[in-house]
Scaffold this motif. Structure first.
Motif, PDB file in Angstrom:
ATOM      1  N   VAL B 244       0.898  -1.269  -0.103  1.00 44.53           N
ATOM      2  CA  VAL B 244       0.235  -0.036  -0.015  1.00 44.53           C
ATOM      3  C   VAL B 244       0.908   1.227   0.115  1.00 44.53           C
ATOM      4  N   ALA B 245       1.773   0.917   0.835  1.00 47.24           N
ATOM      5  CA  ALA B 245       2.840   2.242   1.088  1.00 47.24           C
ATOM      6  C   ALA B 245       3.453   2.778  -0.713  1.00 47.24           C
ATOM      7  N   GLU B 246       3.739   1.770  -1.085  1.00 49.50           N
ATOM      8  CA  GLU B 246       4.443   1.880  -2.509  1.00 49.50           C
ATOM      9  C   GLU B 246       3.399   2.418  -3.582  1.00 49.50           C
ATOM     10  N   GLU B 247       2.345   1.995  -3.327  1.00 46.33           N
ATOM     11  CA  GLU B 247       1.120   2.355  -4.186  1.00 46.33           C
ATOM     12  C   GLU B 247       0.858   4.089  -4.053  1.00 46.33           C
ATOM     13  N   TRP B 248       1.191   4.008  -2.586  1.00 43.19           N
ATOM     14  CA  TRP B 248       0.834   5.716  -2.553  1.00 43.19           C
ATOM     15  C   TRP B 248       2.277   6.464  -3.035  1.00 43.19           C
ATOM     16  N   GLY B 249       3.396   5.720  -3.203  1.00 41.27           N
ATOM     17  CA  GLY B 249       4.607   6.432  -3.619  1.00 41.27           C
ATOM     18  C   GLY B 249       5.492   6.556  -2.413  1.00 41.27           C
ATOM     19  N   PHE B 250       5.113   5.990  -1.049  1.00 36.19           N
ATOM     20  CA  PHE B 250       6.099   6.073  -0.114  1.00 36.19           C
ATOM     21  C   PHE B 250       7.102   4.995   0.029  1.00 36.19           C
ATOM     22  N   ALA B 251       8.066   5.116   0.599  1.00 34.14           N
ATOM     23  CA  ALA B 251       9.299   4.113   0.798  1.00 34.14           C
ATOM     24  C   ALA B 251       8.945   3.131   1.693  1.00 34.14           C
ATOM     25  N   ASP B 252       7.997   3.349   2.586  1.00 34.25           N
ATOM     26  CA  ASP B 252       7.723   2.286   3.513  1.00 34.25           C
ATOM     27  C   ASP B 252       6.507   2.731   4.332  1.00 34.25           C
ATOM     28  N   ALA B 253       6.053   1.346   5.245  1.00 31.96           N
ATOM     29  CA  ALA B 253       4.905   1.761   5.774  1.00 31.96           C
ATOM     30  C   ALA B 253       4.906   2.848   6.875  1.00 31.96           C
ATOM     31  N   GLY B 254       6.121   2.969   7.416  1.00 31.08           N
ATOM     32  CA  GLY B 254       6.358   3.849   8.434  1.00 31.08           C
ATOM     33  C   GLY B 254       6.301   5.223   7.925  1.00 31.08           C
ATOM     34  N   ALA B 255       6.723   5.596   6.799  1.00 33.69           N
ATOM     35  CA  ALA B 255       6.634   6.937   6.049  1.00 33.69           C
ATOM     36  C   ALA B 255       5.027   7.331   5.852  1.00 33.69           C
ATOM     37  N   LEU B 256       4.566   6.123   5.393  1.00 36.23           N
ATOM     38  CA  LEU B 256       3.210   6.212   5.000  1.00 36.23           C
ATOM     39  C   LEU B 256       2.368   6.620   6.317  1.00 36.23           C
ATOM     40  N   GLY B 257       2.539   5.866   7.314  1.00 30.64           N
ATOM     41  CA  GLY B 257       2.017   6.227   8.586  1.00 30.64           C
ATOM     42  C   GLY B 257       2.040   7.409   9.076  1.00 30.64           C
ATOM     43  N   LYS B 258       3.253   8.136   8.930  1.00 33.20           N
ATOM     44  CA  LYS B 258       3.732   9.553   9.664  1.00 33.20           C
ATOM     45  C   LYS B 258       2.986  10.586   8.522  1.00 33.20           C
ATOM     46  N   TRP B 259       3.116  10.190   7.366  1.00 32.30           N
ATOM     47  CA  TRP B 259       2.559  11.425   6.338  1.00 32.30           C
ATOM     48  C   TRP B 259       1.030  11.356   6.342  1.00 32.30           C
ATOM     49  N   THR B 260       0.392  10.045   6.644  1.00 34.02           N
ATOM     50  CA  THR B 260      -0.949  10.214   6.588  1.00 34.02           C
ATOM     51  C   THR B 260      -1.681  10.305   8.000  1.00 34.02           C
ATOM     52  N   GLY B 261      -0.824   9.988   8.908  1.00 31.58           N
ATOM     53  CA  GLY B 261      -1.301  10.011  10.454  1.00 31.58           C
ATOM     54  C   GLY B 261      -1.201  11.441  10.941  1.00 31.58           C
ATOM     55  N   TYR B 262      -0.024  12.291  10.592  1.00 27.18           N
ATOM     56  CA  TYR B 262       0.043  13.336  10.976  1.00 27.18           C
ATOM     57  C   TYR B 262      -0.386  14.628  10.163  1.00 27.18           C
ATOM     58  N   TYR B 263       0.368  14.501   8.914  1.00 26.38           N
ATOM     59  CA  TYR B 263       0.281  15.731   7.946  1.00 26.38           C
ATOM     60  C   TYR B 263      -0.960  15.172   6.923  1.00 26.38           C
ATOM     61  N   TYR B 264      -2.128  14.462   7.519  1.00 27.20           N
ATOM     62  CA  TYR B 264      -2.925  13.983   6.674  1.00 27.20           C
ATOM     63  C   TYR B 264      -3.889  14.842   5.835  1.00 27.20           C
ATOM     64  N   TRP B 265      -4.091  15.929   6.059  1.00 23.33           N
ATOM     65  CA  TRP B 265      -4.932  16.856   5.300  1.00 23.33           C
ATOM     66  C   TRP B 265      -4.367  17.020   3.847  1.00 23.33           C
ATOM     67  N   VAL B 266      -3.463  16.558   3.386  1.00 23.38           N
ATOM     68  CA  VAL B 266      -3.175  17.020   1.903  1.00 23.38           C
ATOM     69  C   VAL B 266      -3.226  15.804   1.044  1.00 23.38           C
TER      70      VAL B 266
END
Lengths: 330, 648
Positions: B244-266
Motif C-alpha cells: 500500500v505504501a508503495e502504491e501511494w509512492g512512499f518508501a515504507d509503511a512507516g513513512a506512510l503512517g507518519k505522512w497520513t497520520g500527522y500531515y493527513y490533510w493533503v
C-alpha cells in the motif's frame, strides 16, 4: 574512429564514479543534515519534536550512518536496480520528482537555445564582417550589456515592465485561469505569452557571449590566406563566407555542447526561481539547501553523465565537421 | 508529466514557429463563470452539491448533516453566497501547515475573543468537580468526508492505534498526562467509550486545563478507523502495508503512517472532517482542496458551510507572492509587516484591502543571552543580571523603532502583552529608558575595564570581550537593520559585537549543540503561559536564552546543564501549574513564573511587536480583522475560513 569512441565510452565509467563520489561527499559537507532543516522548519511552523522522534527519523533515513555507507547503499541501488532512492523531503522516489518537471525543463531550454543560436550566429557574423562600423559598435555594446546584466535582474526588469504595461508580471508558464484547462487556442496563446520573458532572459546571456565568440573566431578566419586566395579565384563573397570561414568559426559552439546538454537538463536555476518557472532548477536548489541527499546526489550524477556524454558528442561532431580534426583520429 | 502537458508543449512549439501573436491584448483575462451561484433559499447547499444530489450521486443534505440538534451553527458576519476559488501561492508540500490552519477543525477550538476554548468537533462536555473526568459528547449523525459515520469509535481508534503506538512518530502529548502533586509523577489518562457519541477521559489527578491543552497539543483527537484499517500494518499485515505504501509512492509503511497520520490533510484518499478536503496529489503544480460535502456546520440560516467552493494553490518557486499579490493574483494571504508600504501603494491596482491582525509576540526587536553557554568568561557574564540591564538601557528604543520599524512600534521590554493572562505593566516598562551612563556604570561595576584608548572593554583578566549575535536567515528583512543598530549601541558602551547571519539549518544545528552565545529575539511569545510555556521554561531545546537547560529536562538529566537558581524555580513552579487542582491555582503558579521572568529579564526586548498583515481581495467577505495571529490559534484559521465568501 570506432576504437576511439569505445575507449572514450569505457573511460566514462571511472570518471562518473569518481565525480559521483566527490559530489556526494560535498553534499554532506555543510554542517547538519536533512533532519536539521526538517526540525528548523517544523519548529518555525509551531510543531514540537521530541528527541526520541528525531532519533527515530534519523535512523529511518539512515542519516546516523557515515556518508560512505549512505553512498554505497545509494550507488548500489542505482547500479543493481536502477533505483535512485527516495527524496526525504517529498517522500517520493527521486526519479518521480525528476521526471515530473523534465519535459517542461527541456522544452524551455531548447527554445532558449534555439533563440540563442538564432540571435548569436547571425549577429556574430554581421559584427565580424562589418568590423569597426557603427553596426559592429552597436552589437558589441549590446553584447557587453547583455553579458554584464545578471539574468535574474533582467528577469525582474522585464516582469516589472510587463506588470506596468500589461498589468500582469507573467509569473510562471500559464495564467492561473488556464491551468488544467483542456488544450485550446487561448491556452496555447497564453502559454506562448508566458514563454517570452523566460526565453529572452535565459537566451540573452548565452547569446551575448556567443556573439563575442563568433565574432572573434570569424575575424581570425577572415584574415587567413585561403580567404584571399578564394576571393582572388573569383569565388563570390557570400558563398565563400558561409562555405569556409563561418563553418570553421562555428567550432567553439560545438565544443561547448557538453555543457549545453547539462544546461538543457537543469534549466536556469536563479532565473527559474525569479520567474517562478516549474523547471528542475528550483527543485534541485531546494534539495541542495535542505541536504535532501539522494535527490541532490542523483541530480548531480545525471548532470555528470550528461557532461561526459556531451563532451564525447561534441568531440565526434567536431571531427565530423572539421576535416583537420578528423585526420588526427585516423 | 501528463499527456496533456506534452501535447501543450508540442502545440506551443508549432504555434511559436508560426509566430503566434505575442502579448496580444493586455490586462488580466478572466474566464467567465457562467453557472449562476445565487444562494438558493430552498436548497441550503452549494449548487455544485445540489446538482450531484439531483442526479443521485450524493445523498440529500439532511442525510449528510448531523441530526438537526447536533449541527454546529457557525456565527457569520453576514450571510454569504456559494462559489468561488480561494487562490494563493504555496511552496508545495513543505507549506502544508498553511493549508492546515485554514481547514483545521479541532475537537475544541479557541474562542475568537481568546478567552479559553469552545466545543467544535465535540458538541459539548461535562467535567467533574475535581477536574479528573471529562465527558465529551460528539455530534450524532456527523460524517467523515467520505460519508462514513463519525463516532466515539474513531476517537478510541485514534487513541489505541495511533497515539499510543506512536504510529505517526510523535510521543504521546503532554496534555494526556496528569501529575501527582506529591511525587511529581506523570500518570497517563484513560480513555473509554461510553456510547456511540460519548467519550470519557479520566485523569488520575486533576487537570483543570485539559481542554485548552488538548486544543493546543492535539487538535484532532480522532481518526477515521475505517480508513486506517485498510492501510496500517497491524490490520493488513506488514507485506500488504508495504504494498500500500508503495502504491501511494512512499518508501515504507512507516513513512506512510507518519505522512497520513500527522500531515493527513493533503492526501486525497484520507477522509477528514474539514471544510475542504484534498482532491489531487499535493506534489502537483496545482493543488486543489474541494468543499467537503459532509461538512457539519451551517450558518444561522441553515446553509451548509463552507461558502467557498475550492482552495486552489499554485506552487511558487521563490518569493513571488508580493508581485503576485499586487497584480491581483491572490485572494487572501498573510504578509510580514515589512511589506506594508508596497501592499498599500498597490491596493487599488491589485483590487484588495490590507487588514491587520495583532501579534502575540513579546517584542519585535530584542536579544537573548544563552544562560548555559559553555565559556568560562561569557557564562558568568550572561548570568549577571547587571549585564542584561546594561544591554537593555544601552539602546535607544525610539531610534530603533524609527529606523527598523518606521516608527510604528513603541519602546518596551520583552513582556507579555496587555490582555494576555498574567500581564503586568511593571515588566513591560522595566529597563526601557535609554541611559548610556547607567549602562557604563553597570559594566564598570561588573569589572569589564576599558582599554587604554577607551574604545572597547575586556574582561578583568585581559581576555577580549566579544558578543557574537547569531540569527537565522529566514527572510525577515528587518533583522539586518536591527542587528547592525544593536551593534552600534553595544559598541558605544564598549562591548565589541559581531553579527553572524547564518543558514537556518546551520542555526538549528548550532542551537542543539549549544554553540549560540547570543541571538535576536525573533517573534517568540505566547497567548497564555499556562497553555504554551515553551519560550519561558527550559522544557526542551527550543528558545535560545535557556540553551542546554532545555536538553537537561528533555533527556531527564542525562545530558545538558542542570538548572539552578531562578531557572530551577521556574520549572518547580511549572510542575505546580501542571499539577494544579483548579484554574485559580494555575493562575497563581503561572504568576510566579512571570515574577521570576520579570525579575531576571532573560529575554531583552526593545520595541513592541508589529501587527500581522493579510491582503484580502475586495470581493472576499466575512474576513475579520484585529484578531490575534498566533500558532496556538492557528493563524488565519482563527477567522473561521469556512464562513468567508466571495460576493458573486
Amino acid at each position: 574512429m570506432l576504437r576511439y569512441v569505445t575507449k572514450r565510452l569505457l573511460l566514462m565509467i571511472p570518471t562518473v564514479f569518481v565525480v559521483s563520489l566527490i559530489t556526494f561527499y560535498i553534499i554532506q559537507l555543510p554542517p547538519g543534515d536533512f533532519m536539521t532543516t526538517y526540525i528548523a522548519e517544523a519548529e518555525a511552523a509551531g510543531e514540537r519534536l521530541d528527541l526520541q522522534a528525531i532519533r527515530m527519523m534519523r535512523e529511518n533515513y539512515g542519516l546516523d550512518r557515515p556518508w560512505y555507507v549512505q553512498y554505497g547503499k545509494w550507488i548500489g541501488g542505482i547500479v543493481t536496480r536502477g533505483d535512485f532512492g527516495f527524496s526525504f523531503k517529498y517522500n517520493r522516489p527521486v526519479m518521480t520528482i525528476i521526471r515530473q518537471r523534465m519535459a517542461i525543463t527541456i522544452f524551455i531550454s531548447l527554445v532558449s537555445l534555439l533563440f540563442t543560436y538564432m540571435i548569436a550566429i547571425p549577429v556574430g557574423i554581421f559584427s565580424a564582417t562589418h568590423q569597426y562600423t557603427w553596426g559592429d559598435y552597436l552589437t558589441t555594446l549590446l553584447g557587453f550589456l547583455g553579458m554584464a546584466t545578471p539574468n535574474f535582474l533582467l528577469g525582474i526588469i522585464l516582469m516589472y515592465l510587463s506588470f506596468r504595461w500589461f498589468g500582469n508580471p507573467m509569473l510562471g508558464l500559464q495564467s492561473p485561469e488556464y491551468i488544467g484547462l483542456p488544450l485550446s487556442i487561448p491556452v496555447i496563446v497564453d502559454f506562448v505569452k508566458h514563454l517570452i520573458i523566460p526565453v529572452i532572459v535565459i537566451g540573452t546571456a548565452g547569446a551575448s557571449s556567443l556573439i563575442r565568440v563568433m565574432r572573434g573566431q570569424l575575424l581570425d578566419e577572415l584574415r587567413q590566406p585561403y580567404v584571399e586566395t578564394a576571393l582572388a579565384k573569383g569565388l563570390s563573397w557570400r558563398r565563400l563566407l558561409f562555405k569556409y570561414p563561418v563553418r570553421a568559426a562555428i567550432n567553439p559552439i560545438l565544443s561547448t555542447l557538453g555543457w549545453t546538454l547539462t544546461a538543457i537538463f537543469s534549466g536556469s536555476t536563479i532565473t527559474a526561481i525569479v520567474l517562478n518557472l516549474p523547471t528542475q532548477g528550483p527543485v534541485m536548489y531546494e534539495a541542495l539547501l535542505s541536504q535532501d541527499m539522494y535527490l541532490a546526489g542523483s541530480w548531480l550524477l545525471i548532470l555528470t553523465v550528461l557532461t561526459v556524454i556531451g563532451t564525447l558528442v561534441s568531440d565526434i561532431l567536431l571531427a565530423w565537421l572539421d576535416p583537420r580534426i578528423r585526420e588526427e583520429y585516423s | 508529466m501528463t499527456m496533456g502537458t506534452c501535447r501543450l508543449l508540442v502545440a506551443a512549439l508549432v504555434l511559436a514557429a508560426l509566430g503566434a501573436p505575442a502579448f496580444a491584448g493586455g490586462g488580466r483575462e478572466q474566464t467567465t463563470n457562467d453557472d449562476t451561484t445565487m444562494m438558493s433559499e430552498a436548497t441550503h447547499e452549494a449548487p455544485m452539491l445540489h446538482a450531484m444530489v439531483e442526479d443521485g450521486s450524493l445523498p440529500p443534505l439532511e442525510e449528510r448533516l448531523p441530526i438537526a440538534s447536533d449541527v454546529m451553527v457557525e456565527e457569520v458576519h453576514e450571510e454569504g453566497q456559494y462559489g468561488g476559488d480561494w487562490r494563493m501561492p504555496w511552496k508545495g508540500i513543505d507549506d502544508k501547515w498553511a493549508l492546515s490552519f485554514i481547514t483545521e477543525e479541532a475537537l475544541f477550538r479557541f474562542r475568537t475573543d481568546g478567552e479559553g476554548v469552545e466545543p467544535n468537533v465535540a458538541k459539548g462536555y461535562d467535567v467533574n468537580d475535581d477536574a479528573t473526568e471529562y465527558t465529551i459528547y460528539l455530534r450524532e449523525g456527523m460524517k467523515w468526508s467520505d460519508g462514513e459515520p463519525f463516532t466515539a469509535a474513531d476517537v478510541l481508534f485514534y487513541w489505541d492505534h495511533m497515539l499510543l503506538p506512536e504510529t505517526f512518530g510523535k510521543a504521546l502529548y503532554d496534555c494526556y498526562y496528569s501529575v501527582d502533586p506529591e511525587t511529581g509523577e506523570r500518570v497517563r489518562a484513560e480513555v473509554e467509550k461510553v456510547d456511540d457519541y460519548t467519550v470519557k477521559i479520566t485523569h488520575a489527578f486533576p487537570s483543570p486545563l485539559f481542554l485548552e491543552r488538548v486544543a493546543i497539543d492535539n487538535k484532532w483527537f480522532f481518526a477515521p478507523a475505517h480508513f486506517y484499517e485498510t492501510i496500517l500494518p497491524e490490520f493488513i499485515g506488514d507485506a500488504r502495508a508495504q504494498e500500500v505504501a508503495e502504491e501511494w509512492g512512499f518508501a515504507d509503511a512507516g513513512a506512510l503512517g507518519k505522512w497520513t497520520g500527522y500531515y493527513y490533510w493533503v492526501w486525497p484518499e484520507r477522509p477528514t472532517v474539514r471544510a475542504w478536503v484534498a482532491s489531487n496529489d499535493p506534489n502537483s503544480q496545482r493543488f486543489i482542496m474541494e468543499r467537503n460535502p459532509y461538512f457539519w456546520k451551517t450558518d444561522p440560516e441553515g446553509n451548509q458551510l463552507p461558502y467557498i467552493d475550492r482552495i486552489v494553490v499554485d506552487k511558487a518557486e521563490g518569493d513571488t507572492a508580493l508581485l503576485d499579490a499586487i497584480s491581483g493574483g491572490i485572494d487572501l494571504l498573510g504578509f510580514p509587516f515589512t511589506d506594508f508600504t508596497m501592499l498599500k501603494e498597490n491596493e487599488s491596482q491589485g483590487d484588495y484591502r490590507v487588514i491587520q491582525w495583532n501579534s502575540s509576540a513579546l517584542a519585535s526587536t530584542g536579544v537573548m543571552l544563552n544562560q548555559t553557554f559553555d565559556d568560562p568568561h561569557l557564562r558568568p557574564l550572561f548570568r549577571d543580571i547587571r549585564f542584561r540591564e546594561a544591554l537593555s538601557v544601552a539602546v535607544d528604543r525610539e531610534a530603533l523603532s524609527e529606523i527598523v520599524t518606521d516608527g510604528l512600534t513603541e519602546p518596551r521590554q520583552a513582556a507579555l502583552l496587555p490582555g494576555i493572562p498574567n500581564y503586568r505593566a511593571s515588566w513591560e516598562t522595566k529597563w526601557i529608558d535609554y541611559d548610556v551612563d547607567r549602562a557604563n556604570a553597570l559594566l564598570d561595576e561588573i569589572g569589564l575595564p576599558w582599554n587604554s584608548e577607551h574604545t572597547r572593554r575586556s574582561f578583568s583578566d585581559g581576555t577580549p570581550l566579544e558578543l557574537v549575535i547569531f540569527y537565522s536567515q529566514d527572510g525577515n528583512a528587518t533583522r539586518d537593520a536591527e542587528s547592525e543598530l544593536l551593534k552600534s549601541y553595544y559598541e558605544a558602551v564598549g562591548i565589541t559585537t559581531i553579527i553572524r547571519p547564518i543558514d537556518q539549518g546551520l542555526y538549528h544545528e548550532m542551537k542543539y549543540a549549544n554553540q549560540i552565545p547570543a541571538s535576536l529575539l525573533g517573534g517568540i511569545g505566547t497567548v497564555n503561559v499556562a497553555f504554551r510555556p515553551d519560550n519561558f521554561l527550559p522544557l526542551r531545546v527550543l528558545t535560545e536564552w535557556y540553551g542546554h537547560y532545555g536538553l537537561y529536562n528533555q533527556t531527564e538529566g542525562e545530558e545538558g546543564v542542570e538548572p539552578t537558581g531562578d531557572v530551577a524555580k521556574l520549572l518547580e513552579n511549572w510542575s505546580r501549574v501542571v499539577a494544579a487542582k483548579s484554574r485559580e491555582e494555575v493562575d497563581e503558579w503561572a504568576d510566579r513564573i512571570i515574577d521570576i521572568h520579570e525579575k531576571n529579564v532573560w529575554m531583552i526586548g526593545y520595541t513592541s511587536p508589529l501587527p500581522h498583515l493579510f491582503i484580502v481581495k475586495n470581493d472576499m467577505r466575512n474576513v475579520p480583522s484585529g484578531l490575534v495571529f498566533c500558532d496556538e490559534f492557528r493563524g488565519i484559521g482563527h477567522g473561521r475560513p469556512s464562513q468567508f465568501f466571495f460576493e458573486q
